[in-house]
Motif scaffolding. Structure first.
Motif, PDB file in Angstrom:
ATOM      1  N   THR A   1      12.909  -1.179   7.084  1.00 25.16           N
ATOM      2  CA  THR A   1      13.171  -0.349   5.906  1.00 25.16           C
ATOM      3  C   THR A   1      12.611  -0.979   4.633  1.00 25.16           C
ATOM      4  O   THR A   1      12.227  -0.266   3.701  1.00 25.16           O
ATOM      5  N   HIS A   2      12.538  -2.307   4.592  1.00 24.98           N
ATOM      6  CA  HIS A   2      12.041  -2.986   3.396  1.00 24.98           C
ATOM      7  C   HIS A   2      10.530  -2.790   3.246  1.00 24.98           C
ATOM      8  O   HIS A   2      10.037  -2.457   2.164  1.00 24.98           O
ATOM      9  N   ILE A   3       9.801  -2.984   4.331  1.00 30.30           N
ATOM     10  CA  ILE A   3       8.352  -2.756   4.293  1.00 30.30           C
ATOM     11  C   ILE A   3       8.067  -1.283   4.017  1.00 30.30           C
ATOM     12  O   ILE A   3       7.180  -0.940   3.229  1.00 30.30           O
ATOM     13  N   HIS A   4       8.832  -0.416   4.652  1.00 29.24           N
ATOM     14  CA  HIS A   4       8.691   1.028   4.442  1.00 29.24           C
ATOM     15  C   HIS A   4       8.824   1.370   2.958  1.00 29.24           C
ATOM     16  O   HIS A   4       8.025   2.141   2.407  1.00 29.24           O
TER      17      HIS A   4
ATOM     18  N   TYR B   1       5.622   2.604   0.418  1.00 33.89           N
ATOM     19  CA  TYR B   1       5.761   3.877  -0.306  1.00 33.89           C
ATOM     20  C   TYR B   1       5.606   3.653  -1.804  1.00 33.89           C
ATOM     21  O   TYR B   1       4.891   4.406  -2.483  1.00 33.89           O
ATOM     22  N   ARG B   2       6.264   2.641  -2.338  1.00 35.21           N
ATOM     23  CA  ARG B   2       6.162   2.363  -3.775  1.00 35.21           C
ATOM     24  C   ARG B   2       4.714   2.136  -4.198  1.00 35.21           C
ATOM     25  O   ARG B   2       4.316   2.511  -5.302  1.00 35.21           O
ATOM     26  N   TRP B   3       3.946   1.519  -3.323  1.00 36.81           N
ATOM     27  CA  TRP B   3       2.556   1.209  -3.651  1.00 36.81           C
ATOM     28  C   TRP B   3       1.613   2.388  -3.404  1.00 36.81           C
ATOM     29  O   TRP B   3       0.404   2.268  -3.591  1.00 36.81           O
TER      30      TRP B   3
ATOM     31  N   GLU C   1       7.681   5.325  11.276  1.00 39.44           N
ATOM     32  CA  GLU C   1       6.585   5.496  12.236  1.00 39.44           C
ATOM     33  C   GLU C   1       5.281   5.837  11.518  1.00 39.44           C
ATOM     34  O   GLU C   1       4.215   5.292  11.834  1.00 39.44           O
ATOM     35  N   GLN C   2       5.375   6.736  10.537  1.00 33.75           N
ATOM     36  CA  GLN C   2       4.186   7.094   9.765  1.00 33.75           C
ATOM     37  C   GLN C   2       3.699   5.907   8.938  1.00 33.75           C
ATOM     38  O   GLN C   2       2.492   5.660   8.829  1.00 33.75           O
ATOM     39  N   THR C   3       4.636   5.166   8.371  1.00 31.49           N
ATOM     40  CA  THR C   3       4.257   3.995   7.586  1.00 31.49           C
ATOM     41  C   THR C   3       3.535   2.972   8.456  1.00 31.49           C
ATOM     42  O   THR C   3       2.540   2.374   8.030  1.00 31.49           O
TER      43      THR C   3
ATOM     44  N   ARG D   1       0.731  -2.681 -11.085  1.00 31.27           N
ATOM     45  CA  ARG D   1      -0.715  -2.451 -10.971  1.00 31.27           C
ATOM     46  C   ARG D   1      -1.049  -1.254 -10.083  1.00 31.27           C
ATOM     47  O   ARG D   1      -2.001  -0.523 -10.364  1.00 31.27           O
ATOM     48  N   ILE D   2      -0.259  -1.069  -9.016  1.00 35.34           N
ATOM     49  CA  ILE D   2      -0.634  -0.031  -8.053  1.00 35.34           C
ATOM     50  C   ILE D   2       0.516   0.913  -7.711  1.00 35.34           C
ATOM     51  O   ILE D   2       0.381   1.766  -6.838  1.00 35.34           O
ATOM     52  N   GLY D   3       1.653   0.775  -8.397  1.00 36.59           N
ATOM     53  CA  GLY D   3       2.813   1.595  -8.075  1.00 36.59           C
ATOM     54  C   GLY D   3       2.580   3.073  -8.340  1.00 36.59           C
ATOM     55  O   GLY D   3       1.853   3.440  -9.270  1.00 36.59           O
TER      56      GLY D   3
END
Length: 212
Positions: free
Chosen positions: A141-144, A148-150, A159-161, A204-206
């Motif tokens: 969930t953390h990487i997900h 998304y934020r980036w 799964e999509q992430t 920078r990329i959010g």
């Protein structure tokens, strides 16, 4: 506006600079003890797991020793990790299966790992990556949340992430990136109290919605 390729390169550069040699956060002796530790980490912090596993592995650090314990004994030891009834049963049962079907060894095979009780897709990938060097991209969930934020995935589901991460990032970086993103999330991009304008990457990329 940055292209996706440019965003990916920024992520790679920043994370490599911050965490050039990311260490595995869970203490383990071998693939078996790591498998047990990763299983215990579900809905539990790595720090708490690392406090609990020494007592468990002092009693049983191999599957043949684990099945000599009662499930109730395992449950008592791992109780601080949460979900102890379910996790203790899974630990005992998977130890039995490893002995019966894999010679007491953790198989370096995704499908075989996913068939073990209590071992889901993410756990299996973590074990493969961090014990056998198999390129995987476990998404929790953390990487997900960070991907998304980036703006590198639509946030539909993990799964999509995972599919997006494997498509966007070079395979030779997958195993390190999994750890680097986790560490970055803990130190710079938390779920709560996040300040995107001050974040080394979100600033920078959010995605724009972070700044509304």
């Amino acid at each position: 506006m940055l292209t996706t390729t440019a965003k990916v390169q920024i992520v790679l550069d920043v994370l490599q600079r911050l965490y050039p040699n990311p260490s595995v956060p869970l203490k383990r002796r071998d693939p078996y003890t790591h498998l047990i530790a990763v299983l215990l980490s579900a809905q539990c912090t790595d720090a708490r797991v690392n406090q609990v596993t020494p007592a468990l592995f002092a009693r049983a650090d191999r599957p043949e020793r684990m099945i000599e314990l009662d499930v109730e004994e395992i449950e008592q030891i791992i109780r601080p990790c949460g979900l102890a009834p379910r996790k203790s049963k899974a630990i005992w049962e998977l130890s039995q299966i490893l002995l019966a079907e894999h010679g007491g060894q953790v198989p370096p095979d995704l499908a075989a790992l996913e068939r073990l009780p209590g071992v889901g897709h993410k756990t299996a990938q973590v074990v493969l990556a961090q014990n056998f060097g198999v390129p995987t991209f476990p998404v929790d969930t953390h990487i997900h949340r960070l991907i998304y934020r980036w703006g590198l995935s639509n946030g539909k589901n993990v799964e999509q992430t995972e599919r997006d991460c494997k498509r966007l990032f070079p395979q030779e970086r997958w195993n390190d990136l999994h750890l680097q993103i986790i560490y970055f999330g803990r130190e710079h991009c938390p779920a709560r109290g996040h300040q995107p304008a001050e974040c080394l990457l979100c600033s920078r990329i959010g995605r724009r919605s972070l700044f509304k």
